[in-house]
Design a protein around this motif. Sequence first.
Motif, PDB file in Angstrom:
ATOM      1  N   LEU A   1       0.828  -1.201   0.000  1.00  9.38           N
ATOM      2  CA  LEU A   1       0.000   0.000   0.000  1.00  9.38           C
ATOM      3  C   LEU A   1       0.866   1.256   0.000  1.00  9.38           C
ATOM      4  CD1 LEU A   1      -3.057   0.417  -0.004  1.00  9.38           C
ATOM      5  CD2 LEU A   1      -2.958   0.722   2.477  1.00  9.38           C
ATOM      6  N   SER A   2       2.022   1.203   0.694  1.00  6.31           N
ATOM      7  CA  SER A   2       2.935   2.350   0.715  1.00  6.31           C
ATOM      8  C   SER A   2       3.422   2.689  -0.682  1.00  6.31           C
ATOM      9  CB  SER A   2       4.129   2.048   1.626  1.00  6.31           C
ATOM     10  OG  SER A   2       3.737   1.942   2.971  1.00  6.31           O
ATOM     11  N   VAL A   3       3.716   1.644  -1.470  1.00  4.38           N
ATOM     12  CA  VAL A   3       4.205   1.864  -2.834  1.00  4.38           C
ATOM     13  C   VAL A   3       3.084   2.416  -3.706  1.00  4.38           C
ATOM     14  CG1 VAL A   3       5.187   0.753  -4.866  1.00  4.38           C
ATOM     15  CG2 VAL A   3       5.941   0.064  -2.588  1.00  4.38           C
ATOM     16  N   GLN A   4       1.899   1.852  -3.564  1.00  6.08           N
ATOM     17  CA  GLN A   4       0.774   2.284  -4.405  1.00  6.08           C
ATOM     18  C   GLN A   4       0.392   3.732  -4.130  1.00  6.08           C
ATOM     19  OE1 GLN A   4      -2.279  -0.576  -3.538  1.00  6.08           O
ATOM     20  NE2 GLN A   4      -1.312  -2.214  -4.734  1.00  6.08           N
ATOM     21  N   LEU A   5       0.444   4.121  -2.846  1.00  5.45           N
ATOM     22  CA  LEU A   5       0.045   5.480  -2.485  1.00  5.45           C
ATOM     23  C   LEU A   5       1.198   6.476  -2.558  1.00  5.45           C
ATOM     24  CD1 LEU A   5      -2.169   4.688   0.651  1.00  5.45           C
ATOM     25  CD2 LEU A   5      -2.929   5.077  -1.703  1.00  5.45           C
ATOM     26  N   ALA A   6       2.422   5.956  -2.762  1.00  6.37           N
ATOM     27  CA  ALA A   6       3.632   6.801  -2.755  1.00  6.37           C
ATOM     28  C   ALA A   6       3.710   7.609  -1.467  1.00  6.37           C
ATOM     29  CB  ALA A   6       3.637   7.725  -3.972  1.00  6.37           C
ATOM     30  N   GLU A   7       3.206   7.013  -0.384  1.00  8.97           N
ATOM     31  CA  GLU A   7       3.231   7.660   0.930  1.00  8.97           C
ATOM     32  C   GLU A   7       3.455   6.569   1.958  1.00  8.97           C
ATOM     33  OE1 GLU A   7       0.230  10.076   3.931  1.00  8.97           O
ATOM     34  OE2 GLU A   7      -0.199  10.000   1.789  1.00  8.97           O
ATOM     35  N   PHE A   8       4.568   6.642   2.645  1.00  6.47           N
ATOM     36  CA  PHE A   8       4.971   5.543   3.502  1.00  6.47           C
ATOM     37  C   PHE A   8       4.066   5.450   4.724  1.00  6.47           C
ATOM     38  CE2 PHE A   8       8.890   6.820   1.269  1.00  6.47           C
ATOM     39  CZ  PHE A   8       8.986   5.688   0.476  1.00  6.47           C
ATOM     40  N   ILE A   9       3.391   4.313   4.827  1.00  6.73           N
ATOM     41  CA  ILE A   9       2.424   4.089   5.889  1.00  6.73           C
ATOM     42  C   ILE A   9       3.145   3.662   7.161  1.00  6.73           C
ATOM     43  CG2 ILE A   9       0.497   2.617   6.592  1.00  6.73           C
ATOM     44  CD1 ILE A   9      -0.285   2.470   3.654  1.00  6.73           C
TER      45      ILE A   9
END
Length: 827
Positions: free
Chosen positions: A287-295
Motif C-alpha cells: 500500500l505504501s508503494v501504491q500510495l507513494a506515501e509511507f504508511i
Amino acid sequence: MAYQLPQETSTKRKFNDYAAASTARMRHNEILFDSSLKTPIQFFVRMFSGGKTLVIQAYSSDTVASVHWKIHSITGIRPIRSTSAVPAMEQRLIYRGKQLELSQTLLECGVQNDDTLQLMSDLNLVIHDLCNCNDDTDINANVTRMTKMLTDFLANTPKDGADGSEEYLQMFIYFSVPAALVKLYVSPSVIKKQAAHGCVCQFIDNCKILFTDPTTVYRQFAPIFFEFCTVLRGAAGVDDTLYIFCRSSLAAMMKGNVHDVKHVLRLQDIFPFVHELATRLAHALELSVQLAEFIQLSESDVREFIQFMHRVKCAIRRQKAFGSLVSFPSLMQDEAGNERSEIKGVHHVFCDLLEKSELCLKELERQLGLVNIGRGEPIIGCWSQYLLILKELESISKLYKGLNEMFWEKMRQRRVALCFLIGKLSKKSTDYQWILEHKEVTHFKIRQCFALKMLLEGRHKNEELYEMLICRSRLFEDSFEYIGHASPRSLRGQLFIQFENEEATGPGVLREWFSLVCEAIFNPQNALFVSCPNDGRRFFPNPASKVDPLHLEYFVFSGRIIALALLHRVQISIAFDRVFFLQLAGEDISFEDIRDADPYLYSGCKKILEMDTKMVDEDILSLTFVCEDEELGSRKVVELCPNGKNTIVNSQNRDNYVNLLVKHRFVKSIAHQVAHFAQGFADIITDRRLQESFYRILDHEDLNRMLHGSKTAVSVEDWKEHTNYNGYKKDDPQISWFWEIVGSMSAEQRNVLLFFWTSIKSLPVEGFGGLDSKLHIYRTSDSHDCLPTSHTCFYRLCFPPYPSMDVMQNRLNIITQNYVGCSFGAE
C-alpha cells in the motif's frame, strides 16, 4: 524289565496334566480378580479451583458415575444437572489426559491405588450459568465468582516447575476452560462479552506477574495461550482485539532460550501466526508503494512477527535432514517430514516481504531524487519498522541456500535509500550493525558515523574532568604517565590539558596536545612504529620495538591516544598501513597486503611466485624455509617451519614459503605489539561487542580518513564559505586583502596558518564543513605593528585593520614562516 506305556497313552497323560495346571491357574486368577474388586483402593481427586485435593476410597468395580456422587457428598457439587433436554455436566474427571466416561469402571479406566485424578466442576458451572442467565445481578455475581476462581487457580499453581505444576495447568485445557470463556465472549450480550474479555486478560496478565522465569512460563503457559488463540481465531477472527492480545502475549514467550524446551509448541503450531502477521505487513508495504506515501507500520505486528520467527528459526535449525542450510531439493524429497510445508511457507514469506520491501526502498529513492528539484525530504519517522523487517529478513536468509546472497544483492541495488535511512534513524551503534558489517551497501559517512557512536557511547556525561599538566620538554613522558596509567573510566570523560607556564586552556590546546603527542609516538626515534618506504604518513608496528623494555606499555598508551583522538574528532595527520589495520580487524595477511609496507620483500616474493617452474625446481634460488631477523644489532636465522633449514623451496611449496615468510615478518614478529595496541584502544570502548566489531565495520581507508583527515590541499573557497566576521564586513578591504594573500600562499603556508588559527593540522574529509563550528575573523583595536593572534578553541583569528595589503602580507608571512608549534594567544 520295566513296563512302558504306549506312546499315545504317555502323550494323553502329559496333556491332562497341563490342562489341570491351566485350570488351577485360571481359578487362582479369578479368585485374585474377584478379591481385587472387593478390596478398596484409595486415590486422590484434585479440584480445579481452590487447589484442594480430595481423598476418595472406592472399589475397582465401581463406576465413574458413583465416584462423581462420592465427590458430590463431600463438596456438595451436583454431578449432573439438566436445564434442557440435554444434560449438562457439572463435574468432569480427567485421568492421564483423558476424560473418564460415566459408565466405565475404575478398573476399566486403569485407576490404581494412590493415583491422582483431576476434577473440573465449579468453574464450568459458573461459565455455563453466565451463558444462560439474563439477570444483571446474577451476571455480576457469577463474574465475581469466575474471576476469583481463575485467580485462586493461578495462586495455587506449583511454582517454578515443581512436581505436578504442568499437570495442574493442563487441567485448564482438558476442562475446555478457554473454549468456555470464548463461548461467553462471543455471546450477543455486551455485559457477558466484557466479563469474558476481562477474565481472559486478567488471567493472562496474572500469569506474567506470578511467573517470571521465561523457560517456566513458556513450558507451562504457552499451551494455554495457544489454546486461547486457536479458539478465538475461529470464533472471533484475527482482527478481534482479544485475539490480538492473546497472540501478543504468546509472541512475548518466544524470546530467549525457550527453544531449548521441546515438545511444547511445534513449528506447525507457530507458523500460522507468522503467515498471518507477514500477510498484514506485506499488505502495508504494498500500500505504501501504491500510495507513494509511507504508511506507519504497526509496531506490534513487526515485533510479534520477529518474536514468532525467533521460535520458527530455532525449529528449522534443528532439522538435521538439511545439514547447515535448507535446500529445496531436500524439501521436495520430503526429508523435512511433517514440517516441510511450514519450512516452504517461511521461504515464501521471505520472498514476498523482500519483494515488497525492495519496492518501498525503490520508491524512497525516487522521492529522494525529487529533493533536487525543490521538494523536501520524505517523512521517514515510520521507517524504523521497515528496517526491523529487513533485519529479520536478513536473519531468515541465513537458513536457506542462496537466499543470503540474494538478499545482499538486492540491498546493494538499493544502497542509496538504505544509507539515507540508516543516517536519519541511527541512534545506537548496535542498531544497524548487521548492515554495517556488509560495507558494500554503505558509504564512508555512514560507517564513520557509527564508528564514532561506538566511541561516544562509552563516555560518561557527568564524569569529572581528567586534568593533565604537561611540560613541553617532557611531552611524551608526561603524557604517558597521565594516559598510560589512568583508569579507562577516567579517560572516557572530558580531558583538560594545560601546558606548564602557559595560561591557554580549552579545546584548541587539547587539539594541539593530540597533534604533538602523536608526532612523538610515531617519531622514528622512539622505535614504536615504522613508516612505509613510499609513504611516510602510513605506519605499522616496529618489530624491533623491544629495544625499549616498556615498549608494550607504550603500545597500550598509543592505542588509548588514537582512540581518544578519534573520540574527540582530532585529525592527527597519520595513517595505518594495511598490514596493521587487517590485524586489528582480526583478518589474515596475504602476500598482496605487504606491497606498501615492504616493497622490496613484495617484489622478491612476486618474482619467486612468477618464476619459471623448471628454474625453481633446479634450485637456482638456493632458498630454504628460513629467514634472518635482526635483533639488538645481531642477526639470527629463524626457521619458518619444522626442519626449515633442510626444506628446499621448489615449485610445489613456493606458495607456502611466501605465505610463511609474510606471516613471520608482518604477523608473528609484531603480534604482541598489535595485541597491546588493541587493548589500549579497547579501553576507550566500554561495550565488549563494540570492541570486537569496531574495525569490522570500517574499511582500511575509512580509518585513515578519520585519523589523517583530508589529503587534498586546503580549498580557499571552502575556507571563505565557512568563515564569519566580527567587526569586519565581507566586503571590507582588509577581508579582501586577507583572502587574496591566503590564495597566493603555498600549501604548506596555508596549513601553518590553519594550525595557528585552529590547532588543526588536517581538516576532516568533508573539509571545513566537517568541523564542529565555523571559523571567525575578529577586528581588534591593536596597533598596526601587532601580529595576528588566535583563540584556537573558538576558531578565532584576530588582527587590526592593517592600512595596506603589503602590511598585512608582512604580518601573515611572519606567522606562517616562524610559527613552530608554540602556543599563541589566550584561550
